[in-house]
Write an enzyme that holds these catalytic residues in place. Structure first.
Site, PDB file in Angstrom:
ATOM      1  N   ASP A  22       1.020  -1.336  -0.030  1.00 14.85           N
ATOM      2  CA  ASP A  22       0.009  -0.100   0.020  1.00 14.85           C
ATOM      3  C   ASP A  22       0.883   1.340  -0.099  1.00 14.85           C
ATOM      4  O   ASP A  22       2.056   1.229   0.525  1.00 14.85           O
ATOM      5  CB  ASP A  22      -0.872   0.054   1.209  1.00 14.85           C
ATOM      6  CG  ASP A  22      -2.064   0.880   0.995  1.00 14.85           C
ATOM      7  OD1 ASP A  22      -2.273   1.640  -0.120  1.00 14.85           O
ATOM      8  OD2 ASP A  22      -2.822   1.159   2.061  1.00 14.85           O
ATOM      9  N   HIS A  39       2.570   3.203  -9.129  1.00 21.06           N
ATOM     10  CA  HIS A  39       2.324   1.965  -9.315  1.00 21.06           C
ATOM     11  C   HIS A  39       3.490   1.300 -10.283  1.00 21.06           C
ATOM     12  O   HIS A  39       4.384   0.400  -9.704  1.00 21.06           O
ATOM     13  CB  HIS A  39       1.107   1.733 -10.113  1.00 21.06           C
ATOM     14  CG  HIS A  39      -0.040   1.964  -9.346  1.00 21.06           C
ATOM     15  ND1 HIS A  39      -0.496   1.529  -8.242  1.00 21.06           N
ATOM     16  CD2 HIS A  39      -1.050   2.684  -9.737  1.00 21.06           C
ATOM     17  CE1 HIS A  39      -1.425   2.005  -7.577  1.00 21.06           C
ATOM     18  NE2 HIS A  39      -2.159   2.606  -8.579  1.00 21.06           N
ATOM     19  N   LEU A 133      11.590 -20.243  -4.658  1.00 23.26           N
ATOM     20  CA  LEU A 133      10.509 -19.458  -4.099  1.00 23.26           C
ATOM     21  C   LEU A 133       9.237 -19.465  -4.841  1.00 23.26           C
ATOM     22  O   LEU A 133       9.218 -19.242  -5.931  1.00 23.26           O
ATOM     23  CB  LEU A 133      10.856 -17.986  -4.350  1.00 23.26           C
ATOM     24  CG  LEU A 133      10.098 -16.840  -3.600  1.00 23.26           C
ATOM     25  CD1 LEU A 133       9.863 -16.959  -2.183  1.00 23.26           C
ATOM     26  CD2 LEU A 133      10.575 -15.414  -3.852  1.00 23.26           C
TER      27      LEU A 133
END
Ligand code: FPP
Length: 256
Positions: A22, A39, A133
């Site tokens: 956020d 973004h 991962l």
């Protein structure tokens, strides 16, 4: 993806980290830039988080990229975000694959453009047998949506006589959710100062350690992630037991 030093022991390191990224909009606003610039900057924090987690040996990283409610944002911002997902998948998938990363997307992908859906499926199948991962991107995802989807699946199994209602246990139910083959998140991080779960992984976060930071997502780098993991590693996780029981468990794991 090899870190110069492994700063955490196996016990200190969360196996699974889930992040609400956020603060992109505020980061941009602070610089008199359009929200979408935040973004774009956020993508490089995504890259840093993936590389760091891969290097220190975290097993799974789940990132909340777009909630079911984010469609309410201005049309232009939504289309920049969709364009970013597409461009990032196109640009990064091959490199992630070479680094043995497994990519998965959770959420209702049927709402996405066909091209994006195809890129998602291609990235998932290319990396499906990778053993490094596990990167999961939650996109058009909501925790309540996920639970309702699981209820539908279980209800169908009951209607088809595959399972008796009394045989529906916590484990049976959870096996119908997303992320079934991953450990539940040990550490949840939310950047950007808000202290909310915001409909993210509602079921899976039941026993997760929560960490909130005011740092805005584009400023969240390797040092910030290390600080969060250090904070986590100093906590005692009790899962309903008393502190004394947990300490005894370390001395004699057979006691409980
Ligand atoms: C929240 O910040 C962030 C989002 C809704 C989008 C997250 C997207 C990225 C980090 C980039 C793309 C990700 C991938 C996986 C390719 P906000 O816009 O709500 O910020 P604000 O609270 O300051 O307004």
């Amino acid at each position: 993806m090899e870190a110069p030093v492994k700063p955490f022991s196996r016990e200190q390191l969360p196996r699974h980290i889930a992040i609400i990224m956020d603060g992109n909009g505020r980061w941009a606003k602070n610089r008199f830039l359009p929200r979408t610039a935040g973004h774009h900057a956020g993508v490089s924090s995504v890259r840093k988080a993936i590389e760091y987690c891969g290097a220190v040996g975290v097993e799974a990283l789940t990132l909340f990229a777009f909630s079911s409610e984010n469609w309410r944002r201005p049309q232009q911002e939504v289309s920049v975000l969709m364009g970013l997902f597409l461009a990032t998948l196109e640009r990064e998938t091959e490199k992630l694959h070479k680094n043995n990363v497994r990519i998965r997307i959770i959420g209702d992908r049927t709402a996405f453009a066909r091209e994006l859906q195809e890129k998602i499926s291609a990235a998932e199948s290319l990396t499906s047998t990778n053993t490094g991962l596990n990167v999961t991107i939650a996109a058009n995802y909501g925790g309540r949506w996920e639970i309702v989807e699981a209820v539908r699946k279980v209800a169908r199994q009951v209607v088809d006589n595959q399972i008796e209602p009394d045989a529906i246990t916590t484990e049976v139910f959870a096996s119908n959710l997303c992320l079934t083959n991953l450990p539940e998140p040990d550490l949840f991080i939310r950047t950007g100062g808000e202290k909310r779960i915001s409909n993210f992984l509602l079921w899976q976060l039941a026993y997760t350690e929560l960490y909130f930071t005011d740092t805005l997502w584009p400023d969240f780098d390797e040092a910030e992630l290390e600080t969060a993991i250090k904070d986590y590693s100093g906590r005692q996780r009790r899962f309903g037991y008393t502190g004394e029981q947990v300490e005894n468990l370390f001395v004699n794991p057979g006691l409980l």
